[in-house]
Design a protein around this motif. Structure first.
Motif, PDB file in Angstrom:
ATOM      1  N   ASP A 120       1.162  -1.013   0.083  1.00  0.00           N
ATOM      2  CA  ASP A 120      -0.339  -0.355  -0.206  1.00  0.00           C
ATOM      3  C   ASP A 120       0.642   1.291   0.185  1.00  0.00           C
ATOM      4  N   TYR A 121       1.895   1.467   0.304  1.00  0.00           N
ATOM      5  CA  TYR A 121       2.626   2.455   0.632  1.00  0.00           C
ATOM      6  C   TYR A 121       3.883   2.391  -0.269  1.00  0.00           C
ATOM      7  N   ALA A 122       3.932   1.445  -1.628  1.00  0.00           N
ATOM      8  CA  ALA A 122       4.392   1.165  -2.968  1.00  0.00           C
ATOM      9  C   ALA A 122       3.012   2.580  -3.809  1.00  0.00           C
ATOM     10  N   ARG A 123       2.070   1.686  -3.601  1.00  0.00           N
ATOM     11  CA  ARG A 123       1.645   2.065  -3.850  1.00  0.00           C
ATOM     12  C   ARG A 123       0.839   3.410  -4.459  1.00  0.00           C
ATOM     13  N   ALA A 124       0.916   4.360  -3.062  1.00  0.00           N
ATOM     14  CA  ALA A 124       1.098   5.327  -3.408  1.00  0.00           C
ATOM     15  C   ALA A 124       1.793   6.402  -3.230  1.00  0.00           C
ATOM     16  N   VAL A 125       3.132   5.791  -3.232  1.00  0.00           N
ATOM     17  CA  VAL A 125       4.348   6.530  -3.718  1.00  0.00           C
ATOM     18  C   VAL A 125       3.883   6.536  -5.498  1.00  0.00           C
ATOM     19  N   PHE A 126       4.100   5.185  -5.608  1.00  0.00           N
ATOM     20  CA  PHE A 126       3.949   5.349  -7.644  1.00  0.00           C
ATOM     21  C   PHE A 126       2.446   6.412  -7.522  1.00  0.00           C
ATOM     22  N   SER A 127       1.509   6.892  -7.117  1.00  0.00           N
ATOM     23  CA  SER A 127       0.225   7.111  -7.022  1.00  0.00           C
ATOM     24  C   SER A 127       0.801   9.112  -7.531  1.00  0.00           C
ATOM     25  N   ALA A 128       1.930   9.308  -7.001  1.00  0.00           N
ATOM     26  CA  ALA A 128       2.523  10.265  -6.731  1.00  0.00           C
ATOM     27  C   ALA A 128       2.944  10.955  -7.797  1.00  0.00           C
ATOM     28  N   GLY A 129       3.701   9.767  -8.774  1.00  0.00           N
ATOM     29  CA  GLY A 129       4.357   9.765  -9.925  1.00  0.00           C
ATOM     30  C   GLY A 129       3.291  10.138 -11.191  1.00  0.00           C
ATOM     31  N   LEU A 130       4.145   9.621 -12.845  1.00  0.00           N
ATOM     32  CA  LEU A 130       3.730   9.674 -13.686  1.00  0.00           C
ATOM     33  C   LEU A 130       3.609   7.737 -13.955  1.00  0.00           C
ATOM     34  N   VAL A 131       3.457   6.970 -13.620  1.00  0.00           N
ATOM     35  CA  VAL A 131       3.539   6.006 -13.770  1.00  0.00           C
ATOM     36  C   VAL A 131       1.538   5.317 -14.281  1.00  0.00           C
ATOM     37  N   ARG A 132       1.250   4.450 -14.820  1.00  0.00           N
ATOM     38  CA  ARG A 132       0.498   4.760 -15.510  1.00  0.00           C
ATOM     39  C   ARG A 132      -0.268   3.657 -15.210  1.00  0.00           C
ATOM     40  N   ASP A 133       0.242   2.221 -15.144  1.00  0.00           N
ATOM     41  CA  ASP A 133      -0.091   0.647 -14.755  1.00  0.00           C
ATOM     42  C   ASP A 133       0.655   0.553 -13.123  1.00  0.00           C
ATOM     43  N   LEU A 134      -0.313   0.973 -12.245  1.00  0.00           N
ATOM     44  CA  LEU A 134      -0.535   1.270 -11.056  1.00  0.00           C
ATOM     45  C   LEU A 134       0.449  -0.368 -10.264  1.00  0.00           C
ATOM     46  N   ASP A 135      -0.797  -1.546 -11.042  1.00  0.00           N
ATOM     47  CA  ASP A 135      -0.367  -2.453 -10.611  1.00  0.00           C
ATOM     48  C   ASP A 135       0.331  -3.388 -10.795  1.00  0.00           C
ATOM     49  N   THR A 136       1.444  -2.881 -11.913  1.00  0.00           N
ATOM     50  CA  THR A 136       2.143  -3.826 -12.663  1.00  0.00           C
ATOM     51  C   THR A 136       3.562  -3.456 -11.868  1.00  0.00           C
ATOM     52  N   ALA A 137       3.751  -1.288 -11.100  1.00  0.00           N
ATOM     53  CA  ALA A 137       4.563  -0.885 -10.444  1.00  0.00           C
ATOM     54  C   ALA A 137       4.924  -1.798  -9.660  1.00  0.00           C
ATOM     55  N   VAL A 138       3.709  -1.977  -8.842  1.00  0.00           N
ATOM     56  CA  VAL A 138       3.302  -2.932  -7.665  1.00  0.00           C
ATOM     57  C   VAL A 138       4.341  -4.054  -7.424  1.00  0.00           C
ATOM     58  N   VAL A 165      11.454  10.537   6.858  1.00  0.00           N
ATOM     59  CA  VAL A 165      10.853   9.534   6.420  1.00  0.00           C
ATOM     60  C   VAL A 165       9.655   9.015   6.870  1.00  0.00           C
ATOM     61  N   LEU A 166       9.496   9.046   8.674  1.00  0.00           N
ATOM     62  CA  LEU A 166       8.232   9.049   9.366  1.00  0.00           C
ATOM     63  C   LEU A 166       7.614   9.904   9.751  1.00  0.00           C
ATOM     64  N   GLU A 167       7.741  11.283   9.542  1.00  0.00           N
ATOM     65  CA  GLU A 167       7.292  12.496   9.293  1.00  0.00           C
ATOM     66  C   GLU A 167       6.128  12.739   7.932  1.00  0.00           C
ATOM     67  N   GLN A 168       6.570  12.093   7.190  1.00  0.00           N
ATOM     68  CA  GLN A 168       6.616  12.249   5.874  1.00  0.00           C
ATOM     69  C   GLN A 168       5.004  11.396   5.807  1.00  0.00           C
ATOM     70  N   PRO A 169       3.927  12.033   5.762  1.00  0.00           N
ATOM     71  CA  PRO A 169       2.481  11.159   5.507  1.00  0.00           C
ATOM     72  C   PRO A 169       2.491  10.675   3.527  1.00  0.00           C
ATOM     73  N   VAL A 170       2.999   9.338   4.036  1.00  0.00           N
ATOM     74  CA  VAL A 170       2.775   8.700   2.281  1.00  0.00           C
ATOM     75  C   VAL A 170       1.164   7.394   2.553  1.00  0.00           C
ATOM     76  N   GLY A 171       0.419   8.788   1.633  1.00  0.00           N
ATOM     77  CA  GLY A 171      -1.318   8.031   1.673  1.00  0.00           C
ATOM     78  C   GLY A 171      -1.765   7.945   3.290  1.00  0.00           C
TER      79      GLY A 171
END
Length: 271
Positions: A120-138, A165-171
């Protein structure tokens, strides 16, 4: 191991150096073991250079040029190869090297490193970028993790996280809480340690950016991040500079017990 037949000297300067070294050696009737003695290294080093597995080092090039009266041929070739950003050594990518590493050391300034991210953290990170296929990226990220942690003999992993890293909300909060809990779980493994560089550390060399050090085939390489994609660093002098920077960061990071307490305290922010 790559062989001479897999090298492409018409496209890669490093491949050209490997092929030319073997040609020059054979033309002189010099064995690999004899060349190894000339440069003061083991026979396997010569074999790995000629097969394209490792690049020729500048100091070896200078010795060979001097011994064989080549008028700085290999010295110039190595310098030129190192300057060409579009002609990287045949290392493969970071993922490939992580899967082979026996030791991994990481410093991260703003995000949980990819190897330690929850889905879920990885998905949130990828969602903030230009990734088109989130499932594949995760899934690719999870496969990368499995190649490291799922091995029968996983590498020794040492991670230092900046307090950001600990205080920066991701998702949403639950994603962050799960991610921090995952860091604590990983830190319980005998071959993994996670430490935190606290806010009161002030300005330090870590602000130059993230870094990763890998021990592969008994030699260290580094990975340096960049705005449009990072790159693997193989030159011993350059790698040593990354090692010094990592050590300096480690000198001021909190010890393991205190770091776990910091992560646990950060989890309370995400109730």
């Amino acid at each position: 191991m790559a062989g001479q037949e897999s090298l492409d000297p018409d496209r890669s300067m490093w491949d050209f150096i490997a092929v030319e070294l073997r040609r020059q050696r054979r033309a002189r009737g010099v064995s690999g073991a004899a060349l190894a003695r000339i440069i003061g290294r083991d026979r396997s080093i010569v074999s790995r250079i000629e097969s394209g597995k490792i690049p020729m080092q500048l100091d070896h090039a200078e010795i060979i040029d001097r011994e064989w009266n080549l008028e700085r041929l290999f010295t110039r070739l190595v310098k030129f190869a190192k300057e060409r950003k579009d002609d990287e050594w045949r290392l493969g990518d970071l993922t490939e090297q992580e899967a082979r590493a026996t030791r991994v050391r990481m410093w991260e300034i703003g995000l949980v490193p990819g190897l330690l991210q929850t889905p879920d953290y990885a998905r949130a990170v990828f969602s903030a970028g230009l990734v088109r296929d989130l499932d594949t990226a995760v899934q690719t990220r999870l496969d990368r993790q499995a190649a490291v942690f799922g091995r029968e003999r996983p590498p020794e992993v040492s991670v230092i996280l900046n307090w950001v890293v600990l205080e920066q909300p991701v998702g949403p909060p639950e994603v962050m809480r799960e991610q921090l809990a995952h860091l604590l779980t990983l830190g319980e493994l005998p071959h993994v340690n996670v430490r935190v560089l606290e806010k009161n550390a002030g300005v330090h060399v870590g602000y130059d950016g993230m870094l990763e050090l890998l021990t592969v085939d008994s030699r260290d390489i580094a990975y340096a991040d960049a705005p449009h994609g990072g790159g693997l660093v193989t030159d011993p002098t350059d790698v040593e500079a990354f090692q010094v920077r990592y050590d300096r960061i480690g000198h001021i990071a909190a010890p393991l017990g205190a770091s776990r307490a910091v992560i646990q305290q950060a989890m309370e922010m995400y109730q």
